[in-house]
Design a protein around this motif. Sequence first.
Motif, PDB file in Angstrom:
ATOM      1  N   LEU A 163      -0.934 -46.604  27.174  1.00 53.64           N
ATOM      2  CA  LEU A 163      -1.073 -45.806  28.396  1.00 53.64           C
ATOM      3  C   LEU A 163       0.177 -44.986  28.658  1.00 53.64           C
ATOM      4  O   LEU A 163       0.099 -43.807  29.005  1.00 53.64           O
ATOM      5  CB  LEU A 163      -1.333 -46.735  29.595  1.00 53.64           C
ATOM      6  N   THR A 164       1.338 -45.605  28.460  1.00 56.88           N
ATOM      7  CA  THR A 164       2.601 -44.903  28.695  1.00 56.88           C
ATOM      8  C   THR A 164       2.714 -43.684  27.788  1.00 56.88           C
ATOM      9  O   THR A 164       3.030 -42.580  28.241  1.00 56.88           O
ATOM     10  CB  THR A 164       3.794 -45.854  28.436  1.00 56.88           C
ATOM     11  N   ILE A 165       2.435 -43.895  26.490  1.00 57.82           N
ATOM     12  CA  ILE A 165       2.551 -42.784  25.545  1.00 57.82           C
ATOM     13  C   ILE A 165       1.529 -41.687  25.869  1.00 57.82           C
ATOM     14  O   ILE A 165       1.852 -40.507  25.897  1.00 57.82           O
ATOM     15  CB  ILE A 165       2.353 -43.279  24.090  1.00 57.82           C
ATOM     16  N   LEU A 166       0.293 -42.108  26.121  1.00 56.31           N
ATOM     17  CA  LEU A 166      -0.746 -41.113  26.418  1.00 56.31           C
ATOM     18  C   LEU A 166      -0.385 -40.309  27.664  1.00 56.31           C
ATOM     19  O   LEU A 166      -0.564 -39.091  27.711  1.00 56.31           O
ATOM     20  CB  LEU A 166      -2.106 -41.799  26.600  1.00 56.31           C
ATOM     21  N   GLU A 167       0.171 -40.977  28.665  1.00 54.84           N
ATOM     22  CA  GLU A 167       0.552 -40.255  29.880  1.00 54.84           C
ATOM     23  C   GLU A 167       1.669 -39.256  29.603  1.00 54.84           C
ATOM     24  O   GLU A 167       1.668 -38.146  30.144  1.00 54.84           O
ATOM     25  CB  GLU A 167       0.943 -41.244  30.990  1.00 54.84           C
ATOM     26  N   GLN A 168       2.606 -39.656  28.726  1.00 56.51           N
ATOM     27  CA  GLN A 168       3.681 -38.717  28.364  1.00 56.51           C
ATOM     28  C   GLN A 168       3.130 -37.517  27.612  1.00 56.51           C
ATOM     29  O   GLN A 168       3.559 -36.380  27.839  1.00 56.51           O
ATOM     30  CB  GLN A 168       4.737 -39.427  27.509  1.00 56.51           C
ATOM     31  N   LEU A 169       2.168 -37.764  26.735  1.00 53.82           N
ATOM     32  CA  LEU A 169       1.565 -36.659  25.984  1.00 53.82           C
ATOM     33  C   LEU A 169       0.816 -35.722  26.936  1.00 53.82           C
ATOM     34  O   LEU A 169       0.932 -34.501  26.848  1.00 53.82           O
ATOM     35  CB  LEU A 169       0.614 -37.201  24.908  1.00 53.82           C
ATOM     36  N   VAL A 170       0.075 -36.329  27.864  1.00 53.20           N
ATOM     37  CA  VAL A 170      -0.679 -35.524  28.819  1.00 53.20           C
ATOM     38  C   VAL A 170       0.271 -34.712  29.703  1.00 53.20           C
ATOM     39  O   VAL A 170      -0.018 -33.565  30.050  1.00 53.20           O
ATOM     40  CB  VAL A 170      -1.615 -36.428  29.657  1.00 53.20           C
ATOM     41  N   SER A 171       1.429 -35.288  30.008  1.00 53.66           N
ATOM     42  CA  SER A 171       2.348 -34.532  30.860  1.00 53.66           C
ATOM     43  C   SER A 171       2.970 -33.348  30.116  1.00 53.66           C
ATOM     44  O   SER A 171       3.477 -32.426  30.737  1.00 53.66           O
ATOM     45  CB  SER A 171       3.412 -35.445  31.480  1.00 53.66           C
ATOM     46  N   LEU A 172       2.884 -33.344  28.788  1.00 50.71           N
ATOM     47  CA  LEU A 172       3.275 -32.142  28.038  1.00 50.71           C
ATOM     48  C   LEU A 172       2.242 -31.036  28.230  1.00 50.71           C
ATOM     49  O   LEU A 172       2.519 -29.864  28.006  1.00 50.71           O
ATOM     50  CB  LEU A 172       3.388 -32.427  26.531  1.00 50.71           C
ATOM     51  N   GLY A 173       1.020 -31.452  28.569  1.00 53.28           N
ATOM     52  CA  GLY A 173      -0.060 -30.480  28.752  1.00 53.28           C
ATOM     53  C   GLY A 173      -1.158 -30.565  27.702  1.00 53.28           C
ATOM     54  O   GLY A 173      -2.120 -29.815  27.743  1.00 53.28           O
ATOM     55  N   ARG A 193      -8.473 -46.030  33.178  1.00 52.91           N
ATOM     56  CA  ARG A 193      -7.056 -45.658  33.354  1.00 52.91           C
ATOM     57  C   ARG A 193      -6.558 -44.704  32.275  1.00 52.91           C
ATOM     58  O   ARG A 193      -5.499 -44.110  32.433  1.00 52.91           O
ATOM     59  CB  ARG A 193      -6.194 -46.940  33.329  1.00 52.91           C
ATOM     60  N   LEU A 194      -7.289 -44.581  31.170  1.00 49.91           N
ATOM     61  CA  LEU A 194      -6.834 -43.698  30.097  1.00 49.91           C
ATOM     62  C   LEU A 194      -6.855 -42.247  30.558  1.00 49.91           C
ATOM     63  O   LEU A 194      -7.861 -41.791  31.096  1.00 49.91           O
ATOM     64  CB  LEU A 194      -7.745 -43.819  28.870  1.00 49.91           C
ATOM     65  N   PRO A 195      -5.755 -41.518  30.339  1.00 50.62           N
ATOM     66  CA  PRO A 195      -5.725 -40.121  30.786  1.00 50.62           C
ATOM     67  C   PRO A 195      -6.406 -39.183  29.774  1.00 50.62           C
ATOM     68  O   PRO A 195      -5.853 -38.157  29.415  1.00 50.62           O
ATOM     69  CB  PRO A 195      -4.222 -39.832  30.894  1.00 50.62           C
TER      70      PRO A 195
END
Length: 279
Positions: A163-173, A193-195
């Motif tokens: 989840l942490t990694i996926l959220e960081q990737l999503v925050s890149l756009g 919870r998965l983004p």
Amino acid sequence: TKSTGRNGYHFFEASMNINAHNQLQVIQDLRTALERKEFRLHYQPKFSTTDGVVVGAEALLRWQHPIRGIVAPADFISLAEKTGLIVPIGEWVLDEACRQMRKWYDEGYQQWKIAVNLSSVQFSNDNLVEMVKETLARNNLPATSLMLEVTESTAMHNVEASLTILEQLVSLGVEISIDDFGTGYSSLLYLKRLPATELKIDRGFIRDLAHGSDDASIVSAIVALGRSLNLRIVAEGVETEKQQEYLTTLGCDTLQGYFMGHPMASEQFMAAINALKAV
Ligand code: C2E
Ligand code: CA
Ligand code: CA
Ligand code: CA
């Protein structure tokens, strides 16, 4: 050597030895394949069921081996993962896919997304998010043009870390697609919870799809689940017109498969796109 180890081990020993020899050779060849520029990407179009237009493409890795010819990912990805070579190979894949997408972007296909598969080994590499960020920057590609496909089992393995990694990737756009969906063991709680923005139904459920079959009920259930979680639903492995029609009726948003288009080298891919436009 004779093994008295685990049940059945000796049974497979002879073939395992041949295999082990072959595997060593493949590993050795894999180590030089990047330097020798033997990897290629093929691109398979993804189509919207609403209007039939191409919404993007999935980049699929091919190995142009000097002796073996074209080697499919099934024959080397797991060895690349075991040896860690998938990390530099995966970096090459992302860079090449972004380079190609930037070209398409400049040719007017700004609405397309290029989808790139991530291995679970890359996923547990500390450098992943930085690598993705740098690769986008190097290719001057908007993050919104990139979709990363992560299998359900990768996403669900060590859920909190994922989840942490996926959220960081999503925050890149970038967008996240959950690949091979239905083959893992997602808890609905975590799925929520998965983004992610996309669920890709595993080909296994599409293959024998017929009205009233168990698979049809599963696909319907996944579509309903996806709707309630606000996810786009993609069906892969669409091989027949019947499947295409039925999956559209069942409510899938995006279709991908041999029926609409095989994975193709970029020149072939553009020729197919231009042929579609001419119709
Ligand atoms: P995947 O991500 O599930 O990719 C879909 C696979 O289904 C591709 O096989 C594609 O060519 C194939 N396919 C597409 N349409 C159809 C169809 O209508 N019928 C059938 N029978 N098959 C169809 P491919 O290219 O051999 O790749 C196999 C797997 O290798 C991929 O499965 C993915 O897990 C892995 N892979 C491919 N490229 C990469 C990569 O760049 N990095 C990583 N880590 N894995 C990759
Ligand atoms: Ca995929
Ligand atoms: Ca898949
Ligand atoms: Ca698969």
